[in-house]
Structure formats: structure tokens, C-alpha cells
Design an enzyme around this catalytic site. Structure first.
Site, PDB file in Angstrom:
ATOM      1  CD  GLU A  26     -24.003  12.190 -33.796  1.00 44.18           C
ATOM      2  OE1 GLU A  26     -23.142  11.649 -33.073  1.00 44.18           O
ATOM      3  OE2 GLU A  26     -24.556  13.270 -33.514  1.00 44.18           O
ATOM      4  CG  HIS A  27     -25.551   8.282 -30.622  1.00 47.93           C
ATOM      5  ND1 HIS A  27     -25.011   7.878 -29.435  1.00 47.93           N
ATOM      6  CD2 HIS A  27     -25.399   9.637 -30.656  1.00 47.93           C
ATOM      7  CE1 HIS A  27     -24.550   8.928 -28.772  1.00 47.93           C
ATOM      8  NE2 HIS A  27     -24.790  10.010 -29.491  1.00 47.93           N
ATOM      9  CG  HIS A  82     -28.076  13.248 -30.332  1.00 47.19           C
ATOM     10  ND1 HIS A  82     -28.185  13.219 -28.957  1.00 47.19           N
ATOM     11  CD2 HIS A  82     -26.754  13.010 -30.596  1.00 47.19           C
ATOM     12  CE1 HIS A  82     -27.004  12.975 -28.430  1.00 47.19           C
ATOM     13  NE2 HIS A  82     -26.120  12.855 -29.396  1.00 47.19           N
ATOM     14  CD  GLU A 131     -24.534  11.012 -25.197  1.00 44.81           C
ATOM     15  OE1 GLU A 131     -25.266  11.874 -25.742  1.00 44.81           O
ATOM     16  OE2 GLU A 131     -23.671  10.394 -25.810  1.00 44.81           O
TER      17      GLU A 131
END
Length: 804
Positions: free
Chosen positions: A56-57, A53, A134
Site C-alpha cells: 500500500e505504501h 501494508h 511506525e
């Protein structure tokens, strides 16, 4: 409406191993790409949860060739497109949609960021804080926690039980071992053999293939590698209760090929609320009000099927028994008519799908309907679920969707059938020739959009003496539940909103079923009584979404509420707009239009402006997180003011995100956009933060806006011209899809503009210059159009005025 696309896209594997799917949609206005990497959160080394994840960022933070302000996100935003990414258990998806003229530039940036990420340490440290924010929001979100808890019945060693989002503790950016793991993961999986590229657009297959080959040339080449098989799920089924919901979960360890399509087919019919089905039986016997079935997970023969009921623990065992009985009934039926309808539904969805929706669908590599190869998989699944050959006699297959059947051709198509004296104001195409004047008809059949395609849109607005109570709103929505689903399957999106004393019924999509859908919807809305069933509670929204939901009503004058639907309909006044209808479809609308409740009125009052005022409305979000939404309408509703506000929105979008999210790290939900609410064009700025309070968030927004004149001054002439041209192109017939155009024209009608609004907007945008922008920026700072701030805290001191 796009012309029908080929039911199966072209697929091939390029010389360097990249698999591509190419779909030519001759009527599409835009092009889209969906890139799937066969690697996700479960492929990460156990020592570094969240790494996939995190990567991806990081990929969106710019490369040497395309820094962040020139990268994919900024590029797509500057051309009015869409872009996003998603990391799942075993896949990572990147997808965007752009005008055809800008599509190759988007592909160029996507390939570069995938192949040449900077992975700069400072960028990593900043982005880790974003992921941590998040994580904090996720850990405090009851809905997210309930979703995570669904896996507790699985073995502890299965990766579904693990934490994969990433936070400050799991992403040890400072450690050399983490940096090595990050680079290794990228080099191992971000290569051609692990990727599938899906392209969709009006270009022919040869042109799309050339774009795919150009994209592939920039990527690292490598063969596909096998992703490690997970440990067995080891359980067959289990159940949970999480307050309002009871959950049944079924695990599979060795499903055959095509099981994903089989599960989707099964869930489609499980979710049906029609008489004779599982949900109808549960509702009839007060066992459950709602049912939602979907696969939570699917990989390498493993799957986890989730059935959620809004029912308590005491009913769950009985529900499970009835489920097994229905599954036994379903397993013994002739599926031919269900397969035929299911395929028709999927065909309709592709017919109305935009480029991005189609590209993402193609990346799944699933055949339409329930193919023969999936029938055996479905039988296997039903057997594992416990289906037998005897069952209760009260079950029946759902009735066919009435909106999927074509209407009989109508005679005398040039007339509006069913028109009464109450509808003398209805316009035909011939009556709408004069497009420069303001329209005076309560229901206008407009020629502003071509009537040669299959697509249409209907807007019906009512103004009432009072607002609907919360209870009445819920009953109105519930009354449309089945109609909304049938309409959606037939290619018509049906939306009903009750905002203060303004009610709106909107239909968009295929025009052929619309007359019947409208007639059914009006019947449902006017049949609501005090005894009508209530809707099940909605899942709570995150704070910023709560503010967005409250915004339309906050822009209206407060009025009293009523629970008496019959009285409200009796005193209602209505107007409307229909777009895209050919003469035959227009004629078919007559009966439905004759049944519109209330009195036609072409002079409904507009919402009051807030010019010069700074209003603050407190919204209790019931969250520890803070959120602010600043709504800044244009000073007037003339086309020139609207045009310059649109250009300001385009110029601000990327710098605002860069400043408040990337540099200041205020939170993960940061955006600026142009919104139209009740015909009023406005700039909207939103921030949600785990630790910065609303008054401080607002101060950061104001500080950014104070720098707006300098930002405009620093913009060179070429860049300004490019922004202006890009915005003008977004209003042109070559790029504006039907649904977007219909919404713009409806908002234009609410603002009092004539039906040539789109053409006038293009011409006005093309004439905007730097001095006009600077003048608009000052009017924004002076709040000439007013500022409305919705926030999760009480109003601060002057100049803000608290409103209830």
C-alpha cells in the site's frame, strides 16, 4: 448542504469484472472515489508479515508515467483535496476527494499506480524505514498495545493474533523470495475481479459511469478469487482488564448474511447513555462510567464484538451479568421504533455527508437501517450472546432523539423572537446589506453564504476573566455529552472548546434542529456545578498530536485558572456569527439567543502578535519519541499577506514531505499545512521522529525553508499560474463547501475582516506574482510574523526564547 441524494447508489459490474457503485449528489461541491481491494494483511504469505501494508505504501511512490511529484498524493494536495489509504485484515482501501474539474486526473493517477507500480528497490529500502519507524511508535504506544492485547483470548493460530504492520525484520526487501512474493501478491489481488470502485459527486450517473469505465480500462483484468477462510475463532467469550478499562469480548464463527448491519444496530443501542439503558444503570450503581461497543473484526461469518467499560476487574463479572440481562430485555422488545429512528439517523448522516464520506460508505455495500434480512441475523447474535426470555423490570428503551423531530412552523418568520434589550445588536438579513464595511454586531446573521440550502453554522465566543481549570473543562465537556450525540445523529456537529480565557461553541450542519440544539447546549453549559460528574480520562495522544492540541492555547497570553463556572459566566463577554440561516430558522433562534450567558460585546480583544520573536515552548509528551511543531504566522492580518501565505503553503506541501519524510527519513509523521488560529493565518510544519531530537528536527526544517527562494525561482510560469488558479478556485463558490466556507468566514471575523472576505481573497490570490512570493519567503525566513516552536524538549540557545 448537498441536496438529498438517492438513498441507494447505482451498482453494476463492468465487462472486465470491476464492480462499481455510483452516487449522484446534485448539491455536492466535490467528487470522491473509494477503491476497495478484497485483500489485506491476513491474505499475505505467513513468511512475510506486513507485505500488504508495505505494498500500500509503495503504490504511492510514483510510476513511470506519474513520478512521485506528479502522482496521486501530490496531485490531490495541489488541488486542495484529501487522499489516504488503509490496510485492514481482509481489505485495502484507497480514497480521495477532489474538485470536480480535477477529478478525472485523480482517477487516472489512481488507476496507474494500482496497475503499474515501479516497485523500485531503492524506494522499497527507504519506505521500509518509514514502516519501521511506525512500528517503533506502535510498539511504544500503550493504547496500540492494549488494542493488540485484546486478541490474546483467541487461538494462537488465528491471524488476528499475528503481527501484520511490517518492520525492518519482517520485510526482507533484499531477498529474491520476498520480491517474488510482493509481485505475486500484487498480480493475484490487484485486478478487476478483486476490486470495487465507489464514485460520488455532482455528476449524473451516466457521467460517473463513463469515468468508472475509463478507470477500469487501465487495470489488469481478472476474475474474483476466494480469500482463504481463517481458522475458527473457537471461543465464545472472554474478558480482560487493562488498567482503567475492563473488556468483554464475544466471538462468532458462523454468522448469517447481513450480520454486519445487525451488529452495527446492536452497538448503536448498547452505546446509548439514556435512562433505562445499560450504561445508565452501570453509572447509577457506580459500576462503570463509560461504555463503548463496536465490532473489532468481521469476515466470512466470523466476528469479534468488543465492549469496553472504564471499570476495574472487581466489577467486570457484575457488569457481564447486567449485560446479559439487558440483552435479554432487548431481545424481547418491539424493534420497530428503534429501527425507524436508526434509519432516520443514517439518512441524516447521508444528508450532511460530503463526497468522500459517501463514497467510503458506499464501498461497504450496506443497506440503510436494519433491513428485514438483518433482523434474523440480530436474533441469531442475541441468542449466541446468551439472551433469554426473562429479565429484570428496570430496563426501558431509550427516549426518542428530540432533534430528529421537525419543529413546528413559526409565524412572523421575519422577526427575531425572544430578543431582549441585551441583544439590540443582533442583525437581520436586511441589516446586513452593506458587506464592505466591518461588522459591529455581537451576533451577526450574515448573508455572506446563501440561505437557500438546508445548512447552517453558529459560532459563539466568550472571553472570560480567567481560564477554566482542567477539572472545570472536563465537567463542561461532560455536560454536553448526550446533547452532542443526539445532535450528531440529527445532522448537527456540536463542538465546545475552552482555550485559555477564550471559549467557543460551534454548531454546523442542518439548520432545522439548530435552535433546539443551541438552547439545550446553553442550558447544559450554564448548569455545570462543582458536583457535576467528571469525564473519563482520554486515551493518550502521540507526541505530534499533543503539540497540535496545545497550539491554540500557546497562541494566547497566559491567564490564571478558575473552577468557579458561575463566576466565569457572570463576567463573560460574548460575540458570534450565524451563517446560512433562512428567515424562518433565524426567527427560531430568538429564544436560544436570549439565553446566551454573559454580556454582548462586539469589540473583544484580539490575541497579541508575536512579530519578530522566536518563542519556544516545551511540552512534556511523556514519550520516547521526539516531536516539533513550528508555527509561522503571517506578518500582518491584511488579506494580501494571508493570500500569499496560502500560496506558499500550497507550494511547500509536497516538497516538504518529499524532503523530510521520503529523502531524509526523519519519521513517519511529517507534514506542512496552513492553519488559522484565533484569526491568525500561519504556516505550520510538523515532524515526529523516533530517533532525531527536536533541535535537529528544527534544523532540518530551517534548512528546507532556506531553500524556499530557490524553489520559487525554479518554478516555471505555467506551474506558478496553475498553483495560483488552483488556490483561487478553492475559494470559489463552485468548490468551497458550506462548512469550510463558514470556518473561513469565522476566522475572517476574528481577524477583523468584512463579510466579503472570500471574494476579496479570490481577487488577491489571482494577482499574486513571483516577486510577491519571493518577498513573502524572505519575510518568513526573517520571522517578521514571529516563529513559535512547540517541542518535546527544552529550548536551545539564542535566538530562541523559552516561554512557559
Amino acid at each position: 448542504m448537498p441536496a438529498p441524494t438517492h438513498p441507494r447508489p447505482h451498482t453494476e459490474t463492468l465487462a472486465n469484472g470491476l464492480r462499481v457503485t455510483l452516487r449522484h449528489g446534485p448539491g455536492l461541491k466535490r467528487s470522491a472515489a473509494a477503491l476497495r481491494v478484497a485483500a489485506g494483511s491476513h491474505d499475505v504469505p505467513l513468511a512475510w508479515p506486513g507485505l500488504a501494508h508495505f505494498l500500500e505504501h509503495l503504490l504511492f511512490l510514483g510510476t513511470e508515467r506519474f513520478p512521485a511529484n506528479e502522482g496521486l498524493m501530490a496531485y490531490v494536495q495541489g488541488h486542495g483535496g484529501q487522499v489516504n489509504a488503509s490496510t485492514r485484515e481482509r481489505t485495502t482501501d484507497f480514497f480521495f476527494e477532489l474538485p470536480v474539474r480535477a477529478f478525472s486526473g485523480g482517477l487516472e493517477r489512481l488507476s496507474d499506480m494500482l496497475a503499474q507500480p515501479r516497485l523500485n528497490l531503492d524506494d522499497q529500502l527507504r519506505e521500509r524505514e518509514v514502516l519501521h519507524a511506525e512500528y517503533v511508535a506502535w510498539s511504544q504506544d500503550p493504547t496500540a498495545q492494549k488494542q493488540f492485547a485484546l486478541y490474546e483470548g483467541l487461538p494462537a493460530e488465528h491471524p488476528l493474533r499475528g503481527f501484520h504492520a511490517g518492520n525492518r525484520d519482517s520485510l526482507k526487501v533484499e531477498l529474491p523470495a520476498f520480491q517474488q512474493a510482493l509481485k505475486d501478491f500484487h498480480q493475484r489481488f490487484y485486478r478487476t475481479g478483486q476490486m470495487t470502485l465507489s464514485l460520488t459527486g455532482p455528476q449524473n450517473v451516466e457521467q460517473l459511469l463513463a469515468l468508472a469505465e475509463q478507470f477500469a480500462a487501465a487495470l489488469p483484468t481478472g476474475d474474483k478469487i476466494a480469500q482463504a477462510a481463517p481458522v475458527p475463532l473457537a471461543v465464545k467469550s472472554y474478558q480482560q482488564v487493562d488498567g482503567l478499562h475492563g473488556n468483554l469480548l464475544f466471538a462468532f464463527d458462523a454468522l448469517p448474511q447481513s450480520s454486519a448491519q445487525a451488529l452495527a444496530f446492536l452497538c448503536h443501542w448498547l452505546n446509548s447513555a439514556k435512562p433505562g439503558g445499560l450504561l445508565a444503570y452501570l453509572q447509577q450503581h457506580n459500576l462503570a462510567e463509560g461504555l463503548k461497543a463496536l465490532p473489532l473484526y468481521h469476515f466470512d461469518g466470523q466476528a469479534l464484538l468488543h465492549l469496553q467499560f472504564n471499570a476495574g476487574a472487581e466489577a467486570l463479572n457484575v457488569i457481564h451479568q447486567q449485560l446479559l440481562d439487558w440483552l435479554s430485555f432487548f431481545s424481547q422488545q418491539d424493534w420497530a421504533p428503534l429501527r425507524e429512528e436508526y434509519a432516520a439517523v443514517q439518512q441524516r448522516q447521508q444528508q450532511i455527508g460530503g463526497a468522500l464520506q459517501l463514497a467510503r460508505l458506499d464501498s461497504e455495500h450496506l443497506q440503510n437501517g436494519l433491513p428485514d434480512c438483518a433482523v434474523e441475523a440480530l436474533k441469531n447474535i442475541l441468542c449466541e450472546l446468551g439472551a433469554v426470555d426473562n429479565f429484570s423490570p428496570h430496563w426501558s428503551l431509550p427516549a426518542a432523539n428530540p432533534f430528529l423531530r421537525a419543529n413546528e412552523p413559526l409565524t412572523n418568520a421575519g422577526l427575531i423572537r425572544g430578543q431582549t434589550s441585551a441583544h439590540r445588536g443582533l442583525r437581520t438579513f436586511a441589516q446586513d446589506r452593506s458587506r464592505g464595511r466591518r461588522e459591529r454586531s455581537p451576533m451577526q446573521f450574515s448573508q455572506a453564504l446563501p440561505s437557500t440550502a438546508d445548512e447552517g453554522a453558529i459560532y459563539l465566543r466568550w472571553q472570560l476573566d480567567a481560564a477554566a481549570s482542567v477539572d472545570l473543562q472536563a465537567r463542561l465537556q461532560r455536560s454536553l455529552q448526550q446533547i452532542r450525540r443526539d445532535a450528531s445523529e440529527a445532522g448537527v456537529e456540536l463542538l465546545f472548546s475552552a482555550t485559555g480565557n477564550q471559549w467557543l461553541l460551534k454548531l454546523t450542519g442542518l439548520q432545522e434542529p439548530m435552535p433546539s440544539v443551541l438552547e439545550h447546549a446553553l442550558k447544559c453549559l450554564t448548569s455545570v456545578s462543582a458536583d457535576s460528574p467528571r469525564d473519563e480520562p482520554e486515551a493518550p495522544l502521540i507526541p505530534i498530536r499533543q503539540l497540535l492540541k496545545a497550539l491554540p492555547e500557546s497562541c494566547l497570553e497566559p491567564v490564571g485558572a478558575s473552577d468557579d463556572a458561575a463566576h466565569l459566566w457572570t463576567t463573560a463577554r460574548w460575540d458570534g456569527l450565524a451563517l446560512g440561516f433562512n428567515p424562518q430558522s433565524q426567527s427560531a433562534m430568538g429564544l436560544a439567543l436570549s439565553r446566551i450567558p454573559g454580556q454582548p460585546d462586539h469589540q473583544l480583544s484580539a490575541p497579541c502578535a508575536i512579530n519578530g520573536r522566536r518563542l519556544w515552548q516545551y511540552i512534556d509528551t511523556a514519550s520516547s519519541e521526539h516531536a516539533v511543531l513550528l508555527f509561522c504566522p503571517s506578518a500582518s492580518q491584511n488579506v494580501a499577506d494571508e493570500a500569499v501565505w496560502r500560496l506558499l503553503a500550497q507550494l511547500l506541501q509536497t516538497p516538504f514531505y518529499q524532503r523530510l519524510r521520503v529523502e531524509l527519513q526523519l519519521g513517519y509523521a511529517v507534514f506542512s499545512a496552513l492553519r488559522q488560529v484565533h484569526g491568525r493565518v500561519a504556516l505550520v510544519f510538523g515532524v515526529q521522529s523516533p530517533n532525531v531530537k527536536p533541535d535537529a528536527l528544527l534544523e532540518h526544517i530551517q534548512q528546507f525553508l532556506n531553500g524556499l527562494p530557490a524553489l520559487i525561482e525554479q518554478l516555471d510560469d505555467a506551474s506558478l499560474s496553475q498553483h495560483r488558479q488552483s488556490l483561487a478556485d478553492q475559494f470559489g463558490a463552485a468548490e468551497l463547501d458550506f462548512k469550510e466556507a463558514a470556518e473561513l468566514l469565522w476566522q475572517a471575523r476574528l481577524a477583523g475582516h468584512s463579510s466579503d472576505y472570500l471574494e476579496r481573497s479570490v481577487a488577491t490570490i489571482a494577482a499574486l506574482d513571483r516577486s510577491t512570493l519571493l518577498s513573502a519567503a524572505q519575510r518568513l525566513l526573517d520571522a517578521e510574523g514571529g516563529w513559535l516552536c512547540l517541542a518535546s524538549a527544552r529550548a536551545p540557545a539564542v535566538p530562541w526564547q523559552a516561554v512557559e
